[in-house]
Write a protein that holds these residues in place. Structure first.
Motif, PDB file in Angstrom:
ATOM      1  N   ARG A  23       0.828  -1.212   0.000  1.00 53.90           N
ATOM      2  CA  ARG A  23       0.000   0.000   0.000  1.00 53.90           C
ATOM      3  C   ARG A  23       0.860   1.259   0.000  1.00 53.90           C
ATOM      4  NH1 ARG A  23      -4.629  -2.095   4.155  1.00 53.90           N
ATOM      5  NH2 ARG A  23      -6.303  -2.383   2.637  1.00 53.90           N
ATOM      6  N   ARG A  25       3.514   1.743  -1.483  1.00 53.52           N
ATOM      7  CA  ARG A  25       4.128   1.946  -2.797  1.00 53.52           C
ATOM      8  C   ARG A  25       3.081   2.005  -3.923  1.00 53.52           C
ATOM      9  NH1 ARG A  25       7.442  -0.830   0.457  1.00 53.52           N
ATOM     10  NH2 ARG A  25       9.722  -0.688   0.204  1.00 53.52           N
ATOM     11  N   ALA A  26       1.806   1.944  -3.566  1.00 50.29           N
ATOM     12  CA  ALA A  26       0.735   1.885  -4.562  1.00 50.29           C
ATOM     13  C   ALA A  26       0.720   3.131  -5.445  1.00 50.29           C
ATOM     14  CB  ALA A  26      -0.616   1.711  -3.876  1.00 50.29           C
ATOM     15  N   GLY A  27       0.340   2.932  -6.689  1.00 52.54           N
ATOM     16  CA  GLY A  27       0.227   4.046  -7.626  1.00 52.54           C
ATOM     17  C   GLY A  27      -1.217   4.270  -8.033  1.00 52.54           C
ATOM     18  N   GLU A  28      -1.423   5.189  -8.945  1.00 55.32           N
ATOM     19  CA  GLU A  28      -2.766   5.446  -9.462  1.00 55.32           C
ATOM     20  C   GLU A  28      -3.134   4.392 -10.498  1.00 55.32           C
ATOM     21  OE1 GLU A  28      -3.074   9.388 -10.956  1.00 55.32           O
ATOM     22  OE2 GLU A  28      -2.775  10.335  -8.999  1.00 55.32           O
ATOM     23  N   GLU A  39      -7.070   6.730  -7.121  1.00 57.63           N
ATOM     24  CA  GLU A  39      -5.888   7.526  -6.798  1.00 57.63           C
ATOM     25  C   GLU A  39      -5.112   6.857  -5.668  1.00 57.63           C
ATOM     26  OE1 GLU A  39      -6.823  11.574  -6.056  1.00 57.63           O
ATOM     27  OE2 GLU A  39      -7.923  11.825  -7.943  1.00 57.63           O
ATOM     28  N   LYS A  40      -3.857   7.235  -5.569  1.00 55.22           N
ATOM     29  CA  LYS A  40      -2.980   6.577  -4.596  1.00 55.22           C
ATOM     30  C   LYS A  40      -3.543   6.635  -3.183  1.00 55.22           C
ATOM     31  CE  LYS A  40       1.746   6.328  -2.918  1.00 55.22           C
ATOM     32  NZ  LYS A  40       3.164   6.591  -3.206  1.00 55.22           N
ATOM     33  N   LYS A  41      -4.099   7.779  -2.802  1.00 55.44           N
ATOM     34  CA  LYS A  41      -4.618   7.935  -1.436  1.00 55.44           C
ATOM     35  C   LYS A  41      -5.852   7.057  -1.171  1.00 55.44           C
ATOM     36  CE  LYS A  41      -7.227  12.063  -2.806  1.00 55.44           C
ATOM     37  NZ  LYS A  41      -8.540  11.431  -2.817  1.00 55.44           N
ATOM     38  N   TRP A  43      -6.255   3.901  -1.829  1.00 55.65           N
ATOM     39  CA  TRP A  43      -5.974   2.515  -1.470  1.00 55.65           C
ATOM     40  C   TRP A  43      -6.091   2.276   0.034  1.00 55.65           C
ATOM     41  CZ3 TRP A  43      -6.450  -0.931  -4.959  1.00 55.65           C
ATOM     42  CH2 TRP A  43      -6.075  -0.691  -6.296  1.00 55.65           C
ATOM     43  N   MET A  80      -2.269  -2.793  -7.649  1.00 56.61           N
ATOM     44  CA  MET A  80      -2.097  -1.435  -7.151  1.00 56.61           C
ATOM     45  C   MET A  80      -1.080  -0.628  -7.951  1.00 56.61           C
ATOM     46  SD  MET A  80      -2.270  -2.033  -3.034  1.00 56.61           S
ATOM     47  CE  MET A  80      -3.602  -2.955  -2.274  1.00 56.61           C
TER      48      MET A  80
END
Length: 355
Positions: A23, A25-28, A39-41, A43, A80
């Motif tokens: 989580r 390191r998750a991207g969009e 969006e990243k936030k 997750w 992710m």
């Protein structure tokens, strides 16, 4: 999460470590066709349903946790949109199961110990892919599918605390042996590969016995398989088969080529035949085309087997019927991959529940 169809909790520290790292390191993610935009936030707020299924015994000393955590981390990273290579992902999978770091790759893999206190430089690297030594054939003797009494992690922790042999092994033996094994793999030197594999397996189980209280992973059938392989190799004058046992009684046998794998299977089935009325295709699974090559695809084929001539007087008779649950025939394979066929998904896309 469901493991082999049974719902389990993800509250354990090993699962939470992997989820936290992925989580972070998750991207969009955006899929216009499906109308999905994350969006990243986002997750941190989303929940997941995860299904995992092993086609071999779980917690029985065949690295099921390594396979499971490697696939978990790989799948979450894909979902992710994590922008990390396999080595960096392996450092995350290692927090779920140490051996899982090696399972992020196919072929032959080395786990680098690292030196940093936070473990960030302890990860896996691929030495050679699965095509490098394509002659090798692996036959796994599943001696027991039962869950072992002590897990690999708990066992190793006990050994670190109490085994003086482990300290010697870690300091004096393993560093040299790793370099020797790298050379054996690079040069496809099966004699050295066999000597190192067997010696390291035997020393690992000696460490288990040196632990207080002692840990017994192998059983009498495991020892009989070792005896069979050792006597066969000696009778041939050069190694034909390598063996290794992880934290369990199940034997991983590596034949130097297909022809020898056929002979190995014939010998194993002579000494460890199935119970009466067992379907041979359920007793030898995986690549069971080897049954035809071994002449074992017809009625009463096992009963007609002859003992390996060179060792027929030094092993015993066919009195171990049913001592092996079944055999798996395979070879060095690839690492985790995304399956494009949606019908192979373990979760129903409509309900999010296991199929």
């Amino acid at each position: 999460m469901w493991l082999n169809g049974k719902e389990i909790s993800l509250s354990g520290i090993r699962y939470q470590n992997c989820l936290r790292e992925i989580r972070g390191r998750a991207g969009e993610v955006e899929d216009e066709e499906k109308g999905v935009k994350i969006e990243k936030k986002d997750w941190e707020k989303l929940h997941l349903h995860i299904a995992s299924y092993n086609n071999f015994p779980t917690a029985a000393g065949l690295a099921s946790s390594a396979a499971g955590f490697a696939c978990l981390v790989f799948s979450l990273a894909k979902l992710m949109n994590v922008d990390e290579d396999a080595s960096h992902l392996s450092a995350i999978a290692r927090q779920g199961s140490g051996s899982a770091c090696r399972s992020l790759f196919g072929g032959f893999v080395k786990w680098r110990m690292g030196s940093k206190e936070d473990g960030s430089d302890s990860f896996a690297v691929q030495l050679a892919d699965e095509k490098h030594w394509n002659d090798l054939v692996i036959i796994i003797a599943v001696v027991s599918s039962r869950q072992k009494e002590m897990s690999s992690t708990s066992g190793m922790r006990k050994s670190v605390e109490t085994s003086s042999l482990l300290q010697h092994r870690a300091k004096e033996v393993v560093p040299k042996r790793i370099l020797q094994m790298e050379d054996a793999i690079k040069n496809r030197d099966f004699a050295s590969f066999t000597q190192l594999s067997c010696a390291d397996s035997n020393q690992y189980h000696a460490v288990c016995l040196d632990t207080s209280p002692p840990i017994f992973y192998m059983n009498d059938t495991s020892h009989m398989i070792i005896s069979f392989v050792e006597k066969w190799n000696r009778s041939k004058g050069t190694p034909q088969v390598a063996y290794t046992f992880d934290a369990g009684p199940n034997a991983v046998l590596i034949a130097r080529n297909r022809k020898l794998a056929v002979q190995l299977l014939q010998g194993l089935l002579y000494y460890f035949p199935p119970k009466s009325d067992t379907d041979m295709k359920s007793y030898v699974v995986g690549d069971n085309s080897i049954l035809k090559e071994a002449g074992l695809d017809g009625a009463n084929s096992v009963e007609n087997l002859q003992p390996p001539f060179e060792i027929k007087d030094s092993i015993g008779s066919q009195d171990q019927k049913g001592e092996v649950n079944y055999f798996i025939c395979t070879k060095p394979g690839r690492g985790p991959v995304v399956l494009p066929d949606q019908t192979q998904a373990l979760l129903d896309p409509e309900t999010g529940l296991p199929k």
